[in-house]
Design a protein around this motif. Structure first.
Motif, short mmCIF file in Angstrom:
data_model
loop_
_atom_site.label_atom_id
_atom_site.label_comp_id
_atom_site.label_asym_id
_atom_site.label_seq_id
_atom_site.Cartn_x
_atom_site.Cartn_y
_atom_site.Cartn_z
N ARG A 37 0.81 -1.22 0.00
CA ARG A 37 0.00 0.00 0.00
C ARG A 37 0.85 1.27 0.00
N PHE A 38 1.96 1.21 -0.71
CA PHE A 38 2.84 2.36 -0.81
C PHE A 38 2.63 3.13 -2.10
N LEU A 39 2.39 2.41 -3.20
CA LEU A 39 2.37 3.02 -4.51
C LEU A 39 1.13 2.62 -5.31
N ALA A 40 0.50 3.61 -5.94
CA ALA A 40 -0.65 3.37 -6.82
C ALA A 40 -0.16 3.28 -8.26
N THR A 41 -0.71 2.33 -8.99
CA THR A 41 -0.36 2.16 -10.40
C THR A 41 -1.64 2.11 -11.22
N GLY A 42 -1.72 2.96 -12.23
CA GLY A 42 -2.87 2.93 -13.12
C GLY A 42 -2.86 1.66 -13.96
N ILE A 43 -4.00 1.00 -14.07
CA ILE A 43 -4.06 -0.23 -14.86
C ILE A 43 -4.97 -0.10 -16.06
N GLY A 44 -5.50 1.10 -16.30
CA GLY A 44 -6.31 1.32 -17.50
C GLY A 44 -7.67 1.89 -17.18
N TYR A 45 -8.52 1.83 -18.19
CA TYR A 45 -9.89 2.30 -18.01
C TYR A 45 -10.82 1.28 -18.64
N ILE A 46 -12.07 1.32 -18.21
CA ILE A 46 -13.09 0.44 -18.77
C ILE A 46 -14.24 1.29 -19.29
N SER A 47 -14.93 0.77 -20.27
CA SER A 47 -16.10 1.44 -20.86
C SER A 47 -17.18 0.42 -21.17
N PRO A 48 -17.65 -0.30 -20.16
CA PRO A 48 -18.63 -1.35 -20.45
C PRO A 48 -20.02 -0.83 -20.80
N GLY A 49 -20.34 0.40 -20.43
CA GLY A 49 -21.64 0.98 -20.75
C GLY A 49 -22.64 0.80 -19.63
N GLY A 50 -22.92 1.86 -18.92
CA GLY A 50 -23.92 1.85 -17.85
C GLY A 50 -23.34 1.51 -16.49
N ILE A 51 -24.05 1.96 -15.48
CA ILE A 51 -23.59 1.81 -14.10
C ILE A 51 -23.54 0.34 -13.66
N GLU A 52 -24.53 -0.45 -14.08
CA GLU A 52 -24.58 -1.88 -13.71
C GLU A 52 -23.39 -2.64 -14.29
N LYS A 53 -23.17 -2.47 -15.60
CA LYS A 53 -22.08 -3.19 -16.27
C LYS A 53 -20.72 -2.73 -15.75
N THR A 54 -20.61 -1.46 -15.42
CA THR A 54 -19.36 -0.95 -14.86
C THR A 54 -19.09 -1.58 -13.50
N ALA A 55 -20.11 -1.66 -12.67
CA ALA A 55 -19.96 -2.30 -11.35
C ALA A 55 -19.60 -3.78 -11.51
N ASP A 56 -20.24 -4.47 -12.44
CA ASP A 56 -19.93 -5.88 -12.69
C ASP A 56 -18.47 -6.05 -13.09
N LYS A 57 -18.01 -5.23 -14.02
CA LYS A 57 -16.63 -5.34 -14.51
C LYS A 57 -15.63 -5.02 -13.41
N LEU A 58 -15.91 -4.01 -12.59
CA LEU A 58 -14.99 -3.67 -11.51
C LEU A 58 -14.98 -4.75 -10.42
N ALA A 59 -16.10 -5.41 -10.22
CA ALA A 59 -16.13 -6.54 -9.27
C ALA A 59 -15.20 -7.65 -9.77
N GLU A 60 -15.20 -7.88 -11.07
CA GLU A 60 -14.29 -8.87 -11.66
C GLU A 60 -12.84 -8.46 -11.46
N ILE A 61 -12.54 -7.19 -11.72
CA ILE A 61 -11.18 -6.68 -11.58
C ILE A 61 -10.73 -6.78 -10.12
N ALA A 62 -11.62 -6.46 -9.19
CA ALA A 62 -11.29 -6.54 -7.77
C ALA A 62 -10.95 -7.98 -7.38
N LYS A 63 -11.71 -8.92 -7.90
CA LYS A 63 -11.44 -10.34 -7.62
C LYS A 63 -10.11 -10.78 -8.23
N GLU A 64 -9.89 -10.37 -9.47
CA GLU A 64 -8.66 -10.73 -10.18
C GLU A 64 -7.42 -10.23 -9.45
N HIS A 65 -7.49 -9.02 -8.90
CA HIS A 65 -6.34 -8.44 -8.20
C HIS A 65 -6.34 -8.74 -6.70
#
Length: 154
Positions: A37-65
């Motif tokens: 928790r010392f350094l933040a690194t940008g890993i990109g952006y997502i454009s899945p379309g809509g608040i629901e799909k964005t939350a779904d995709k970020l939940a996947e990313i959170a699990k992956e990391h």
């Protein structure tokens, strides 16, 4: 967490990586911390379309990391008040929390001037055109996350 959004300081009791999010209706920037928790690194952006799909995709990313917490930027007005965008980001943060398989805490942090800082940096590095659009959301998420990491140190 019972449907409430935490303060960043409340994340001191968590462990592991933190995911930083700059939520936007068109593009959402994403960053992740190192395990210490010392350094933040940008890993990109997502454009899945809509608040629901964005939350779904970020939940996947959170699990992956394998993150232990998530920080979402809260766009406040310069006088500290909150408008429609802040309300939308709070709605998004709650939805994201609901979508997470393992209920990792979600906190919000004031993101005033974050996009301006990102823009200034991109101006200094002469990043222009379509490349700039793809980078600014990621850089904003990275700045949001780094601000949160710095606050956790105190």
């Amino acid at each position: 967490m019972d449907g409430t959004i935490l303060q960043v300081i409340d994340l001191k009791n968590t462990t592991g990586r933190i995911l930083g999010v700059d939520f936007g209706d068109t593009r959402t920037g994403v960053a992740v911390s190192d395990i210490s928790r010392f350094l933040a690194t940008g890993i990109g952006y997502i454009s899945p379309g809509g608040i629901e799909k964005t939350a779904d995709k970020l939940a996947e990313i959170a699990k992956e990391h394998q993150v232990g917490a998530i920080v979402v930027g809260l766009p406040k007005n310069m006088d500290g008040s909150e408008g429609f965008r802040a309300e939308r980001c709070r709605e998004f943060a709650l939805l994201l929390h609901e979508k997470l398989e393992q209920k990792v805490p979600v906190a919000m942090i004031d993101e005033r001037l974050t996009t301006m800082s990102a823009s200034r940096y991109l101006n200094e590095t002469n990043t222009r055109g379509s490349k700039r659009k793809g980078v600014i959301d990621t850089l904003s998420a990275q700045i949001i996350l780094q601000n949160a990491l710095d606050r956790l140190k105190f």
